[in-house]
Design a protein around this motif. Structure first.
Motif, PDB file in Angstrom:
ATOM      1  N   ASP A 140      41.183 -31.599 -28.222  1.00  0.00           N
ATOM      2  CA  ASP A 140      42.279 -32.375 -28.817  1.00  0.00           C
ATOM      3  C   ASP A 140      41.958 -33.869 -28.832  1.00  0.00           C
ATOM      4  N   ASP A 141      40.732 -34.202 -29.247  1.00  0.00           N
ATOM      5  CA  ASP A 141      40.283 -35.595 -29.362  1.00  0.00           C
ATOM      6  C   ASP A 141      40.308 -36.348 -28.036  1.00  0.00           C
ATOM      7  N   LYS A 142      40.195 -35.632 -26.949  1.00  0.00           N
ATOM      8  CA  LYS A 142      40.099 -36.233 -25.621  1.00  0.00           C
ATOM      9  C   LYS A 142      38.836 -35.713 -24.943  1.00  0.00           C
ATOM     10  N   THR A 143      38.241 -36.560 -24.112  1.00  0.00           N
ATOM     11  CA  THR A 143      37.133 -36.113 -23.273  1.00  0.00           C
ATOM     12  C   THR A 143      37.734 -35.467 -22.034  1.00  0.00           C
ATOM     13  N   VAL A 144      37.357 -34.221 -21.800  1.00  0.00           N
ATOM     14  CA  VAL A 144      38.014 -33.423 -20.766  1.00  0.00           C
ATOM     15  C   VAL A 144      37.031 -33.103 -19.647  1.00  0.00           C
ATOM     16  N   LEU A 145      37.451 -33.361 -18.409  1.00  0.00           N
ATOM     17  CA  LEU A 145      36.675 -33.008 -17.213  1.00  0.00           C
ATOM     18  C   LEU A 145      37.404 -31.887 -16.489  1.00  0.00           C
ATOM     19  N   ASP A 146      36.736 -30.767 -16.297  1.00  0.00           N
ATOM     20  CA  ASP A 146      37.328 -29.625 -15.599  1.00  0.00           C
ATOM     21  C   ASP A 146      37.019 -29.758 -14.109  1.00  0.00           C
ATOM     22  N   MET A 147      38.060 -29.767 -13.296  1.00  0.00           N
ATOM     23  CA  MET A 147      37.910 -30.017 -11.869  1.00  0.00           C
ATOM     24  C   MET A 147      37.359 -28.812 -11.096  1.00  0.00           C
ATOM     25  N   ARG A 148      37.416 -27.621 -11.687  1.00  0.00           N
ATOM     26  CA  ARG A 148      36.958 -26.439 -10.954  1.00  0.00           C
ATOM     27  C   ARG A 148      35.454 -26.491 -10.666  1.00  0.00           C
ATOM     28  N   THR A 149      34.688 -27.055 -11.579  1.00  0.00           N
ATOM     29  CA  THR A 149      33.228 -27.032 -11.408  1.00  0.00           C
ATOM     30  C   THR A 149      32.674 -28.329 -10.808  1.00  0.00           C
ATOM     31  N   ILE A 150      33.550 -29.210 -10.339  1.00  0.00           N
ATOM     32  CA  ILE A 150      33.093 -30.423  -9.654  1.00  0.00           C
ATOM     33  C   ILE A 150      32.704 -30.059  -8.225  1.00  0.00           C
ATOM     34  N   LEU A 151      31.485 -30.388  -7.822  1.00  0.00           N
ATOM     35  CA  LEU A 151      31.007 -30.045  -6.488  1.00  0.00           C
ATOM     36  C   LEU A 151      31.378 -31.124  -5.480  1.00  0.00           C
ATOM     37  N   PRO A 152      31.408 -30.779  -4.192  1.00  0.00           N
ATOM     38  CA  PRO A 152      31.666 -31.785  -3.160  1.00  0.00           C
ATOM     39  C   PRO A 152      30.678 -32.938  -3.263  1.00  0.00           C
ATOM     40  N   GLY A 153      31.179 -34.155  -3.148  1.00  0.00           N
ATOM     41  CA  GLY A 153      30.337 -35.335  -3.234  1.00  0.00           C
ATOM     42  C   GLY A 153      30.216 -35.909  -4.623  1.00  0.00           C
ATOM     43  N   GLU A 154      30.764 -35.224  -5.637  1.00  0.00           N
ATOM     44  CA  GLU A 154      30.634 -35.711  -7.010  1.00  0.00           C
ATOM     45  C   GLU A 154      31.826 -36.538  -7.477  1.00  0.00           C
ATOM     46  N   GLU A 155      32.906 -36.524  -6.718  1.00  0.00           N
ATOM     47  CA  GLU A 155      34.092 -37.296  -7.112  1.00  0.00           C
ATOM     48  C   GLU A 155      33.771 -38.785  -7.252  1.00  0.00           C
ATOM     49  N   ASN A 156      33.125 -39.349  -6.247  1.00  0.00           N
ATOM     50  CA  ASN A 156      32.823 -40.785  -6.276  1.00  0.00           C
ATOM     51  C   ASN A 156      31.913 -41.147  -7.441  1.00  0.00           C
ATOM     52  N   LEU A 157      30.984 -40.251  -7.762  1.00  0.00           N
ATOM     53  CA  LEU A 157      30.068 -40.510  -8.878  1.00  0.00           C
ATOM     54  C   LEU A 157      30.824 -40.549 -10.205  1.00  0.00           C
ATOM     55  N   ILE A 158      31.810 -39.682 -10.365  1.00  0.00           N
ATOM     56  CA  ILE A 158      32.625 -39.680 -11.581  1.00  0.00           C
ATOM     57  C   ILE A 158      33.453 -40.953 -11.667  1.00  0.00           C
ATOM     58  N   ILE A 159      34.044 -41.341 -10.562  1.00  0.00           N
ATOM     59  CA  ILE A 159      34.883 -42.548 -10.542  1.00  0.00           C
ATOM     60  C   ILE A 159      34.053 -43.783 -10.871  1.00  0.00           C
ATOM     61  N   GLU A 160      32.853 -43.878 -10.301  1.00  0.00           N
ATOM     62  CA  GLU A 160      31.996 -45.025 -10.598  1.00  0.00           C
ATOM     63  C   GLU A 160      31.612 -45.071 -12.068  1.00  0.00           C
ATOM     64  N   ALA A 161      31.344 -43.910 -12.651  1.00  0.00           N
ATOM     65  CA  ALA A 161      30.996 -43.868 -14.076  1.00  0.00           C
ATOM     66  C   ALA A 161      32.161 -44.325 -14.941  1.00  0.00           C
ATOM     67  N   LEU A 162      33.358 -43.871 -14.629  1.00  0.00           N
ATOM     68  CA  LEU A 162      34.535 -44.273 -15.401  1.00  0.00           C
ATOM     69  C   LEU A 162      34.835 -45.758 -15.211  1.00  0.00           C
ATOM     70  N   ALA A 163      34.549 -46.268 -14.018  1.00  0.00           N
ATOM     71  CA  ALA A 163      34.766 -47.699 -13.770  1.00  0.00           C
ATOM     72  C   ALA A 163      33.836 -48.547 -14.622  1.00  0.00           C
ATOM     73  N   ARG A 164      32.612 -48.074 -14.856  1.00  0.00           N
ATOM     74  CA  ARG A 164      31.644 -48.844 -15.644  1.00  0.00           C
ATOM     75  C   ARG A 164      32.043 -48.960 -17.107  1.00  0.00           C
ATOM     76  N   LEU A 165      32.961 -48.139 -17.545  1.00  0.00           N
ATOM     77  CA  LEU A 165      33.444 -48.255 -18.919  1.00  0.00           C
ATOM     78  C   LEU A 165      34.133 -49.591 -19.175  1.00  0.00           C
ATOM     79  N   SER A 166      34.617 -50.223 -18.112  1.00  0.00           N
ATOM     80  CA  SER A 166      35.315 -51.500 -18.273  1.00  0.00           C
ATOM     81  C   SER A 166      34.356 -52.660 -18.482  1.00  0.00           C
ATOM     82  N   ASP A 167      33.039 -52.448 -18.235  1.00  0.00           N
ATOM     83  CA  ASP A 167      32.064 -53.532 -18.389  1.00  0.00           C
ATOM     84  C   ASP A 167      31.847 -53.857 -19.855  1.00  0.00           C
TER      85      ASP A 167
END
Length: 466
Positions: free
Chosen positions: A439-466
């Protein structure tokens, strides 16, 4: 580097710098230290050729820095496609494009120690030639009750090897409803034909009865092959013959019964509230002479084909010339061993086994992950629009095709970026984040996110503001 003086009327391609000159550039020297001289020179040659192809008489040659930047971009693109860890946010648990099963930590830790020699095929007591895959076979015997076992490089190879070693020149009876095709256009009829066996189809697409197999038995019958349709299901007016009934046909005629389980399972998934999938143990107990399955699907290990069954049959297969060609390396051996060890401890299996953990993860835990990532990402980058939505995950990898798993999604949009652009940005992250678009959105499914990957996703999304 000084730019060349251009003479009017000259072919501008003559004024492109030589590779030897470009190698003196400071940026190029840095690239050499990172990528090697050979790869950098290839990139410089490709960059120069791209400019040669577009320059016309009267054009001004590009500045040196532009050529350097082009070479650097080519190297970045080359490195981007190298195999490396990625974050699977697709919701497909066994994503074939992403390497199927995520290896257990125990397997990855064991692989990290393989930067030295190992006792792959040596008896440490006698210092004589030892047995390959010794511990894998031992564990498979303990876990399944089989007499003997072996592994090859994938389940297609396992099927082909069994048929080549046991059924060449003989008929192999199989239901028409089980003539599977899997990814990469692998078709079971082709496998049977290339093995030297003769395919004898019985039944119809939707219904095959025990009498169909009985009537097909003859003097040239080599085996009855049951193939579990693990990547599709026939529903409605349908019927097949359980492996237990096929095994009973051996009382009437001396015939091999082979069970190709495809995705394979070492535990009964129904105990976790999932649909029943045939297990290796059940096939062995039912009387199948040989059983084969994948190692990197429901078993959750490295890519491998597992062959189990009667000891004399496994010994015959091991002596076949193809076995040497299809055997696995030390890395597959040790990763499979460590994966199988997890099944010895049922109480900690779900905690340590990534595939089973993702399949059985409680919906409440998945929602909590979505809430945490949304809150922290929105704080780091207020320009993001993030919504938590219900969704569905899938097993993938040719396994459990008829079920989906309820899940929670993060539907993300960013100012001035389309969903395709945002997804590309995430794929270019380090590590790459593989999402899907809905539906014209980028979708991240939380079921397949492994332990330790949350911070990596957050950092990537934060870099979008640069």
């Amino acid at each position: 580097m000084d730019e060349k003086i251009i003479n009017a009327g000259e072919d501008p391609r003559r004024n492109l710098p030589a590779v030897s000159e470009l190698l003196e550039d400071a940026t190029i020297k840095q690239l050499i230290s990172k990528h090697s001289r050979l790869l950098v020179m290839d990139a410089l040659h490709d960059a120069l050729q791209s400019f040669r192809s577009i320059l016309k008489a009267g054009d001004k040659p590009p500045p040196t820095q532009e050529i350097v930047n082009t070479a650097q971009s080519l190297l970045t693109q080359l490195e981007h496609n190298r195999i490396r860890p990625v974050i699977n946010a697709t919701g497909i648990i066994l994503h074939t494009g992403l390497g199927r099963a995520a290896l257990p930590k125990e397997a990855a830790d064991a692989l990290a120690l393989m930067d030295r020699c190992c006792n792959l095929q040596i008896d440490l007591e006698t210092c004589l030639r030892g047995k390959r895959d010794f511990m894998v076979e031992y564990l498979l015997r303990k876990l399944t009750g089989c007499e003997a076992a072996m592994i090859v490089n994938n389940n297609a190879a396992a099927t082909f090897l069994i048929l080549s070693a046991m059924c060449k020149g003989k008929e192999v009876i199989i239901s028409r409803g089980q003539l599977i095709e899997i990814g990469g256009s692998y078709r079971l009829p082709d496998c049977i034909r290339e093995s030297g066996a003769i395919m004898r189809e019985v039944g119809t697409t939707n219904k095959t009865h025990l009498r169909d197999y009985e009537e097909a038995l003859g003097e040239n019958t080599g085996a009855i092959l049951r193939c579990n349709p693990s990547n599709y299901r026939i529903v409605g007016f349908s019927q097949d013959v359980p492996i237990q009934e096929l095994a009973r046909l051996k009382k009437k005629r001396d015939v091999l019964v082979i069970d190709d389980l495809g995705c394979g399972a070492l535990v009964d998934l129904s105990q976790y509230g999932l649909p029943k999938e045939p297990t290796i143990q059940e096939s062995i107990a039912a009387g199948a002479d040989l059983v084969c399955s994948s190692g990197d699907k429901l078993i959750g290990g490295p890519q491998a084909g597992i062959i189990l069954g009667k000891k004399e049959l496994i010994q015959k297969i091991k002596k076949h010339p193809l076995t040497r060609m299809l055997r696995v390396c030390k890395l597959t051996d040790i990763a499979m061993e460590q994966t199988l060890r997890l099944f010895l401890e049922p109480d900690t299996l779900l905690q340590k086994h990534p595939t089973l953990r993702m399949m059985t993860m409680p919906l409440e835990a998945i929602h909590k992950t979505a809430v945490r990532i949304k809150r922290r990402a929105a704080k780091r980058n207020p320009r993001l629009s993030i919504a938590i939505q219900k969704g569905e995950s899938a097993t993938g990898g040719g396994s459990l095709p008829h079920i989906t798993f309820p899940t929670w999604l993060l539907a993300i949009s960013a100012q001035n970026l389309s969903a395709e652009q945002l997804s590309l940005f995430l794929r270019r992250n380090e590590p790459p984040i593989i999402a899907r678009i809905k539906d014209d959105k980028t979708v991240l499914d939380m079921r397949t996110i492994l332990p330790g990957e949350e911070n990596l996703i957050i950092e990537a999304l934060a870099r979008l503001s640069d």
